[in-house]
Enzyme design. Structure first.
Site, mmCIF file in Angstrom:
data_model
loop_
_atom_site.group_PDB
_atom_site.id
_atom_site.type_symbol
_atom_site.label_atom_id
_atom_site.label_comp_id
_atom_site.label_asym_id
_atom_site.label_seq_id
_atom_site.Cartn_x
_atom_site.Cartn_y
_atom_site.Cartn_z
ATOM 1 N N ASP A 273 38.293 45.701 39.008
ATOM 2 C CA ASP A 273 37.801 45.265 40.308
ATOM 3 C C ASP A 273 37.665 46.504 41.204
ATOM 4 O O ASP A 273 38.231 47.562 40.915
ATOM 5 C CB ASP A 273 38.793 44.262 40.898
ATOM 6 N N GLU B 74 37.278 46.407 45.294
ATOM 7 C CA GLU B 74 37.971 46.306 46.578
ATOM 8 C C GLU B 74 39.402 45.813 46.397
ATOM 9 O O GLU B 74 39.666 44.862 45.669
ATOM 10 C CB GLU B 74 37.217 45.371 47.510
#
Length: 200
Positions: free
Chosen positions: A7, A9
């Site tokens: 991922d 953020e």
């Protein structure tokens, strides 16, 4: 053959919408996929807030220009990429991601696309595919890769659980509590060690 899916953020860079919320003083924009598992609902909410306040892409990009990667994120990515293929799978948008990818040394990222009017107003968004992270992990598996995945939010759980190994990274307590079987860590050194261990 392994490929690690990360991922963006909350893992490698701060949450863009939280930074923007603080920059423009609109607390409602602090909501992220850590709080809202329904991505369409979350984005519809965000776009309505932007329209209400007359904010568009330029204002968000001005905030993004001030965001730096998490301390140690680039070094972690560099080392990880030296030992296995690595792809960032994010629900952010190409219009947001590019300056952050530059600061991270141009890693590969698969993300979505905003629909932007000529005046800069954000009128919608296009998903790269449905269930973007899960679909991409399964696609990698279909061409011979074993996947390892890590993220912090609701929208990362499907790719984590579909992978040979998956890890929560700096997840909120609620997500860790609801997924006690998933290994969780807080530092890049810990995450790197878990990924290396999964490859042995």
């Amino acid at each position: 053959m392994y490929i690690t899916c990360l991922d963006l953020e909350g893992v490698l860079v701060p949450e863009i919408w939280i930074a923007f919320s603080e920059a423009v003083g609109i607390p409602e924009l602090r909501r992220t996929t850590r709080n809202e598992p329904d991505y369409d609902k979350l984005m519809s909410f965000r776009l309505s807030i932007l329209k209400e306040h007359g904010l568009g892409l330029r204002e968000i990009q001005d905030t993004i220009a001030t965001i730096d990667p998490m301390p140690g994120a680039k070094e972690f990515l560099d080392e990880l990429r030296s030992i296995c293929q690595t792809v960032i799978l994010s629900d952010t948008f190409t219009q947001f991601a590019q300056p952050l990818m530059k600061k991270l040394g141009w890693p590969t990222i698969f993300c979505n696309e905003l629909v932007v009017a000529p005046d800069g107003a954000i009128t919608g968004y296009k998903l790269r595919c449905q269930q973007t992270k899960l679909t991409t992990v399964r696609a990698f598996q279909s061409i011979g890769f074993e996947t390892i995945a890590s993220g912090d939010s609701f929208n990362d759980l499907s790719m984590i659980r579909a992978s040979k190994a998956g890890f929560l990274f700096r997840s909120p307590e609620s997500i860790r509590r609801d997924n006690p079987d998933l290994p969780a860590c807080e530092t890049f050194d810990e995450l790197l060690a878990l990924i290396k261990g999964a490859m042995t």
